[in-house]
Structures are given as structure tokens and as C-alpha cells.
Design a protein around this motif. Structure first.
Motif, PDB file in Angstrom:
ATOM      1  N   GLY A 288      33.392 -18.006   5.647  1.00  0.00           N
ATOM      2  CA  GLY A 288      32.597 -17.827   4.448  1.00  0.00           C
ATOM      3  C   GLY A 288      31.988 -16.436   4.390  1.00  0.00           C
ATOM      4  N   MET A 289      31.644 -16.024   3.184  1.00  0.00           N
ATOM      5  CA  MET A 289      31.042 -14.700   3.012  1.00  0.00           C
ATOM      6  C   MET A 289      30.039 -14.745   1.866  1.00  0.00           C
ATOM      7  SD  MET A 289      32.859 -11.009   2.264  1.00  0.00           S
ATOM      8  CE  MET A 289      33.681 -11.010   3.845  1.00  0.00           C
ATOM      9  N   ALA A 290      28.899 -14.138   2.094  1.00  0.00           N
ATOM     10  CA  ALA A 290      27.851 -14.071   1.074  1.00  0.00           C
ATOM     11  C   ALA A 290      27.509 -12.607   0.838  1.00  0.00           C
ATOM     12  CB  ALA A 290      26.625 -14.848   1.520  1.00  0.00           C
ATOM     13  N   PRO A 291      28.108 -11.990  -0.180  1.00  0.00           N
ATOM     14  CA  PRO A 291      27.878 -10.559  -0.441  1.00  0.00           C
ATOM     15  C   PRO A 291      26.406 -10.243  -0.676  1.00  0.00           C
ATOM     16  CG  PRO A 291      29.756 -11.370  -1.699  1.00  0.00           C
ATOM     17  CD  PRO A 291      29.070 -12.577  -1.115  1.00  0.00           C
ATOM     18  N   GLU A 292      25.871  -9.333   0.116  1.00  0.00           N
ATOM     19  CA  GLU A 292      24.490  -8.857  -0.001  1.00  0.00           C
ATOM     20  C   GLU A 292      23.484 -10.011  -0.103  1.00  0.00           C
ATOM     21  OE1 GLU A 292      24.002  -5.893  -3.002  1.00  0.00           O
ATOM     22  OE2 GLU A 292      25.135  -4.402  -1.855  1.00  0.00           O
ATOM     23  N   SER A 293      23.724 -11.070   0.645  1.00  0.00           N
ATOM     24  CA  SER A 293      22.797 -12.202   0.626  1.00  0.00           C
ATOM     25  C   SER A 293      21.552 -11.938   1.468  1.00  0.00           C
ATOM     26  CB  SER A 293      23.491 -13.457   1.145  1.00  0.00           C
ATOM     27  OG  SER A 293      23.887 -13.279   2.498  1.00  0.00           O
ATOM     28  N   TYR A 294      21.652 -10.974   2.369  1.00  0.00           N
ATOM     29  CA  TYR A 294      20.511 -10.629   3.224  1.00  0.00           C
ATOM     30  C   TYR A 294      19.761  -9.483   2.574  1.00  0.00           C
ATOM     31  CZ  TYR A 294      17.883  -9.395   7.441  1.00  0.00           C
ATOM     32  OH  TYR A 294      16.883  -9.126   8.338  1.00  0.00           O
ATOM     33  N   ARG A 295      18.572  -9.754   2.084  1.00  0.00           N
ATOM     34  CA  ARG A 295      17.785  -8.758   1.343  1.00  0.00           C
ATOM     35  C   ARG A 295      16.352  -8.814   1.841  1.00  0.00           C
ATOM     36  NH1 ARG A 295      20.124  -8.380  -4.396  1.00  0.00           N
ATOM     37  NH2 ARG A 295      22.221  -9.225  -4.182  1.00  0.00           N
ATOM     38  N   VAL A 296      15.928  -7.783   2.546  1.00  0.00           N
ATOM     39  CA  VAL A 296      14.587  -7.770   3.132  1.00  0.00           C
ATOM     40  C   VAL A 296      13.953  -6.393   2.973  1.00  0.00           C
ATOM     41  CG1 VAL A 296      15.147  -9.564   4.828  1.00  0.00           C
ATOM     42  CG2 VAL A 296      15.464  -7.144   5.431  1.00  0.00           C
ATOM     43  N   VAL A 297      12.650  -6.365   3.112  1.00  0.00           N
ATOM     44  CA  VAL A 297      11.909  -5.107   3.171  1.00  0.00           C
ATOM     45  C   VAL A 297      11.818  -4.700   4.637  1.00  0.00           C
ATOM     46  CG1 VAL A 297       9.612  -4.094   2.890  1.00  0.00           C
ATOM     47  CG2 VAL A 297      10.588  -5.483   1.065  1.00  0.00           C
ATOM     48  N   GLU A 298      12.120  -3.441   4.915  1.00  0.00           N
ATOM     49  CA  GLU A 298      12.091  -2.985   6.307  1.00  0.00           C
ATOM     50  C   GLU A 298      10.696  -3.132   6.904  1.00  0.00           C
ATOM     51  OE1 GLU A 298      13.112   0.998   8.995  1.00  0.00           O
ATOM     52  OE2 GLU A 298      13.393   1.022   6.826  1.00  0.00           O
ATOM     53  N   HIS A 299       9.693  -2.640   6.193  1.00  0.00           N
ATOM     54  CA  HIS A 299       8.304  -2.803   6.636  1.00  0.00           C
ATOM     55  C   HIS A 299       7.393  -2.580   5.443  1.00  0.00           C
ATOM     56  CE1 HIS A 299       4.363  -1.687   8.353  1.00  0.00           C
ATOM     57  NE2 HIS A 299       4.680  -2.572   9.274  1.00  0.00           N
ATOM     58  N   ALA A 300       6.333  -3.393   5.376  1.00  0.00           N
ATOM     59  CA  ALA A 300       5.386  -3.249   4.275  1.00  0.00           C
ATOM     60  C   ALA A 300       4.069  -3.922   4.631  1.00  0.00           C
ATOM     61  CB  ALA A 300       5.948  -3.861   2.994  1.00  0.00           C
TER      62      ALA A 300
ATOM     63  N   LEU B  33       0.809  -1.207   0.000  1.00  0.00           N
ATOM     64  CA  LEU B  33       0.000   0.000   0.000  1.00  0.00           C
ATOM     65  C   LEU B  33       0.847   1.263   0.000  1.00  0.00           C
ATOM     66  CD1 LEU B  33      -2.706  -1.111   2.591  1.00  0.00           C
ATOM     67  CD2 LEU B  33      -2.729  -1.344   0.096  1.00  0.00           C
ATOM     68  N   ALA B  34       2.127   1.120   0.300  1.00  0.00           N
ATOM     69  CA  ALA B  34       3.054   2.260   0.316  1.00  0.00           C
ATOM     70  C   ALA B  34       4.383   1.814  -0.271  1.00  0.00           C
ATOM     71  CB  ALA B  34       3.247   2.756   1.755  1.00  0.00           C
ATOM     72  N   PRO B  35       5.228   2.771  -0.702  1.00  0.00           N
ATOM     73  CA  PRO B  35       6.565   2.398  -1.177  1.00  0.00           C
ATOM     74  C   PRO B  35       7.345   1.664  -0.095  1.00  0.00           C
ATOM     75  CG  PRO B  35       6.065   4.686  -1.705  1.00  0.00           C
ATOM     76  CD  PRO B  35       4.992   4.227  -0.773  1.00  0.00           C
ATOM     77  N   VAL B  36       8.327   0.867  -0.520  1.00  0.00           N
ATOM     78  CA  VAL B  36       9.099   0.068   0.430  1.00  0.00           C
ATOM     79  C   VAL B  36      10.562   0.505   0.453  1.00  0.00           C
ATOM     80  CG1 VAL B  36       7.596  -1.934   0.225  1.00  0.00           C
ATOM     81  CG2 VAL B  36       9.571  -1.714  -1.304  1.00  0.00           C
ATOM     82  N   SER B  37      11.195   0.239   1.577  1.00  0.00           N
ATOM     83  CA  SER B  37      12.631   0.467   1.738  1.00  0.00           C
ATOM     84  C   SER B  37      13.302  -0.895   1.881  1.00  0.00           C
ATOM     85  CB  SER B  37      12.897   1.319   2.980  1.00  0.00           C
ATOM     86  OG  SER B  37      14.289   1.424   3.234  1.00  0.00           O
ATOM     87  N   ILE B  38      14.231  -1.203   0.982  1.00  0.00           N
ATOM     88  CA  ILE B  38      14.886  -2.508   0.968  1.00  0.00           C
ATOM     89  C   ILE B  38      16.248  -2.421   1.662  1.00  0.00           C
ATOM     90  CG2 ILE B  38      15.836  -4.334  -0.488  1.00  0.00           C
ATOM     91  CD1 ILE B  38      13.750  -3.636  -2.577  1.00  0.00           C
ATOM     92  N   ILE B  39      16.507  -3.373   2.533  1.00  0.00           N
ATOM     93  CA  ILE B  39      17.789  -3.460   3.240  1.00  0.00           C
ATOM     94  C   ILE B  39      18.593  -4.597   2.631  1.00  0.00           C
ATOM     95  CG2 ILE B  39      18.888  -3.978   5.454  1.00  0.00           C
ATOM     96  CD1 ILE B  39      16.447  -2.779   6.825  1.00  0.00           C
ATOM     97  N   ARG B  40      19.842  -4.314   2.259  1.00  0.00           N
ATOM     98  CA  ARG B  40      20.748  -5.331   1.723  1.00  0.00           C
ATOM     99  C   ARG B  40      22.013  -5.335   2.567  1.00  0.00           C
ATOM    100  NH1 ARG B  40      18.769  -2.247  -2.434  1.00  0.00           N
ATOM    101  NH2 ARG B  40      17.388  -3.297  -3.930  1.00  0.00           N
ATOM    102  N   ALA B  41      22.457  -6.512   2.950  1.00  0.00           N
ATOM    103  CA  ALA B  41      23.639  -6.607   3.808  1.00  0.00           C
ATOM    104  C   ALA B  41      24.429  -7.858   3.477  1.00  0.00           C
ATOM    105  CB  ALA B  41      23.217  -6.613   5.280  1.00  0.00           C
ATOM    106  N   THR B  42      25.749  -7.754   3.648  1.00  0.00           N
ATOM    107  CA  THR B  42      26.636  -8.894   3.474  1.00  0.00           C
ATOM    108  C   THR B  42      26.832  -9.590   4.812  1.00  0.00           C
ATOM    109  OG1 THR B  42      27.805  -7.864   1.624  1.00  0.00           O
ATOM    110  CG2 THR B  42      28.968  -9.612   2.820  1.00  0.00           C
ATOM    111  N   CYS B  43      26.734 -10.898   4.807  1.00  0.00           N
ATOM    112  CA  CYS B  43      26.868 -11.676   6.040  1.00  0.00           C
ATOM    113  C   CYS B  43      28.043 -12.632   5.926  1.00  0.00           C
ATOM    114  CB  CYS B  43      25.589 -12.457   6.317  1.00  0.00           C
ATOM    115  SG  CYS B  43      24.122 -11.420   6.491  1.00  0.00           S
ATOM    116  N   THR B  44      28.655 -12.930   7.047  1.00  0.00           N
ATOM    117  CA  THR B  44      29.771 -13.870   7.085  1.00  0.00           C
ATOM    118  C   THR B  44      29.385 -15.107   7.869  1.00  0.00           C
ATOM    119  OG1 THR B  44      30.681 -12.809   9.067  1.00  0.00           O
ATOM    120  CG2 THR B  44      31.487 -12.024   6.936  1.00  0.00           C
ATOM    121  N   ASN B  45      30.119 -16.167   7.609  1.00  0.00           N
ATOM    122  CA  ASN B  45      29.886 -17.442   8.275  1.00  0.00           C
ATOM    123  C   ASN B  45      31.214 -17.934   8.825  1.00  0.00           C
ATOM    124  OD1 ASN B  45      29.302 -20.125   8.993  1.00  0.00           O
ATOM    125  ND2 ASN B  45      27.778 -20.308   7.360  1.00  0.00           N
TER     126      ASN B  45
END
Length: 334
Positions: free
Chosen positions: A209-221, A186-198
Motif C-alpha cells: 500500500g501507499m499513501a502519498p504525502e499522508s505524513y504531514r507534521v510541523v518540525e517544531h513549534a 510564536l514563530a513561523p513553522v516548517s512543515i514536513i510532508r512525506a509519502t509512506c508505504t505499507n
């Protein structure tokens, strides 16, 4: 999800799921398959990726507009979540809901499953096919069956004789009575992208291990997902009241299929508006407009407080039930 991952998720869910079995004497009528229906899901997602886009490295699906990026969720994604809850017959979701609706596993197999036997399904008659597969009765199917005379990759060089019938392709093809639209925020979204390590390396010679920008979520929607029920198509697939009721009782619980990138998915509303006849009593767009929450602020939202929820509207010849509202109050149907 693969079948193994799905079993793990559902097996670790609380077996005493509220609202999935009868705990009091209050009952209401099931969905009537002879009457038209208009539905709306209102889904809130926080720090979650409700539906990843395979064309964009599993980024949350979005629609780019002049007013910003609006989140999307496909009809396939919603139906997959519903199917997954039916697929795992040993899980608490099926155990509770099948008990309340007095369902058995027979007649509630799934056509869309990873381990299906195409040869076996191809040998089923239309009646056997529809009586076996619940998702075919609800969502329809397009299962193609190739003739045994068909030879892929080779063109015919002569006319068929009486002993060799012409190549044919038949199918178990049915338009589904329940049709979900793609949902949109119902409204525009803000996407969060982050690199995580293992701490465990995935390559030789690496300390981690490393996954570049593997974490991709919408902050709120908040997603609005409309759907419709056609009694015309329902008669063709022999859908029953229990078939429809099962789907509606499952919809509020799709958030139970949680994962690392889908930890906070809540179905705020799962409305079903049943009309008084097969033709419909009120224009569906009027019902959907009356049920959709209003956005109180401009730009991306941060919480449910940024929305103004609606009170249950009243329409002549229409009965509206919010399955999410009753899902956690122990209500059941008769």
C-alpha cells in the motif's frame, strides 16, 4: 478520535500517572467560579500535527503572512482533547483525577460525544441538562430541539388552530464560561510532508500500500493558546469549583492523546490567573503578554532552546498558578 480508538490510547497509558492524585499534604485552593480568570496554554509540538486542516487534506493548520506561515490550533481541537479524557471513565486519567477531586461519574457526562441520544436529551429540563453535562457547564452548548409539530421540507399552508400550536424551535443554548481562542505559533513553522508505504496492500493486485504525502507534521513549534473564564456566564450554567479544577488539571496532559502524527506534544505551561473579583483586577492582555515566551531567533525554530521562557510575573490582585509546573509533583487541591 473515535470512541474505540480513544479507549485504546487511554487504556494503554501508564495507570500511575504522576500529579493526578494526592500524594502529599500540600494543598492549594481550587479555582473560584465567582472570580474572573485569564489563562494561557504554551504548547510545544515537535514532529507533530497538533491540529490538521480538513480543507487542506489534514495539513497542519497555518496562517499565511508576509513573515511566513504561522501554525494554528483551533479552540475546538483543544476542547475535544479535554473532552476525550473525561469521556473514557475506565481510563487512568479519569480514575486518578476523579479520585483526587472526589468526583463521581454522575454529573460528568458529555454532551459532545458520538453516541449521544438526541431524543433523550431533548426531554431534559434545563436543570437536568446542566447538572448532567460537564462540558455544557464549562464550554456552553447550542443543542437545538425541534418541536414535534415541525415537518421538515413542508411549508405551512394554513394558520395554526388552537388545537395545533405554531411550530417552534427551542434549545439548550448557553454561552460557555470558559472560552478558548485559536492558538497561534510564536514563530513561523516548517512543515514536513512525506509519502509512506505499507507492506499490506489495500487494493487487489498490489504488492503493497501507499499513501502519498499522508505524513504531514510541523518540525517544531510553540503555540500560545489564550482562554478566559467569565463568572457571569458561569452563574448561568451553574459551573462549580470542581468543574473548573477538573479542566485545569486535564490541560497539562493533552499530550497523552498521542498518535503517529502527534507523538511529541508537551504542554510547557498551563497558566491560570485568578483575579480578585468578578470584574477582573488587571487587563487580560497585560497578563498574557507577561506570560508568553520570547522567540530568540528569526524564522522557524528547531527546539525549546530557541525561546526565552518567562519568570512568573506578579500583579496586584491576581493569583497565577501554572498547572503544568505542579502536574508532575504530586500536588493536589482542597
Amino acid at each position: 478520535y473515535g470512541l474505540r480508538e480513544l479507549k485504546t490510547i487511554l487504556a494503554t497509558s501508564d495507570p500511575a500517572l504522576p500529579g493526578l492524585c494526592c500524594t502529599n499534604k500540600e494543598k492549594r485552593a481550587m479555582v473560584d467560579p465567582t472570580k474572573a480568570g485569564t489563562g494561557l496554554m504554551v504548547i510545544e509540538a515537535a514532529m507533530s500535527n497538533l491540529n490538521g486542516d480538513p480543507d487542506r487534506e489534514s495539513d497542519p493548520r497555518v496562517l499565511e503572512t508576509a513573515d511566513g506561515e504561522f501554525g494554528l490550533v483551533s479552540d475546538v481541537s483543544i476542547k475535544r482533547k479535554v473532552r476525550d479524557m473525561v469521556l473514557f471513565k475506565d481510563g487512568p486519567i479519569w480514575e486518578n483525577i476523579s479520585k483526587s477531586l472526589e468526583l463521581t461519574a454522575k454529573g460528568y457526562d458529555l454532551l459532545e460525544r458520538p453516541d449521544r441520544d438526541r431524543a433523550e436529551i431533548a426531554g431534559l429540563t434545563a436543570k437536568e441538562f446542566l447538572s448532567r453535562f460537564w462540558d455544557a457547564r464549562i464550554f456552553g452548548s447550542n443543542f437545538l430541539i425541534e418541536s414535534s409539530n415541525k415537518k421538515p421540507g413542508k411549508a405551512k399552508t394554513k394558520a395554526p388552530s388552537s388545537e395545533e400550536p405554531d411550530e417552534q424551535v427551542t434549545s439548550h443554548s448557553y454561552a460557555g464560561p470558559v472560552t478558548f481562542s485559536w492558538g497561534k505559533t510564536l514563530a513561523p513553522v516548517s512543515i514536513i510532508r512525506a509519502t509512506c508505504t505499507n507492506i499490506s496492500p489495500v487494493q487487489e493486485g498490489k504488492s503493497r500500500g501507499m499513501a502519498p504525502e499522508s505524513y504531514r507534521v510541523v518540525e517544531h513549534a510553540v503555540y500560545a493558546v489564550p482562554f478566559t473564564y467569565s463568572p457571569h456566564n458561569g452563574r448561568k450554567t451553574s459551573v462549580t469549583a470542581k468543574d473548573l479544577e477538573l479542566m485545569m488539571q486535564l490541560l497539562p496532559h493533552i499530550g497523552l492523546l498521542s498518535s503517529r502524527t502527534r507523538p511529541q506534544v508537551n504542554v510547557r505551561h498551563a497558566y491560570y490567573a485568578q483575579h480578585a473579583s468578578a470584574f477582573g483586577s488587571v487587563a487580560p492582555y497585560s497578563i498574557l503578554a507577561a506570560l508568553t515566551p520570547r522567540v530568540k531567533s528569526s524564522g522557524a525554530t528547531r527546539s525549546w532552546a530557541d525561546y526565552e521562557d518567562v519568570t512568573m510575573p506578579q500583579f496586584d490582585g491576581v493569583t497565577i498558578v501554572d498547572y503544568s509546573a505542579s502536574a508532575y509533583q504530586g500536588k493536589s487541591v482542597a
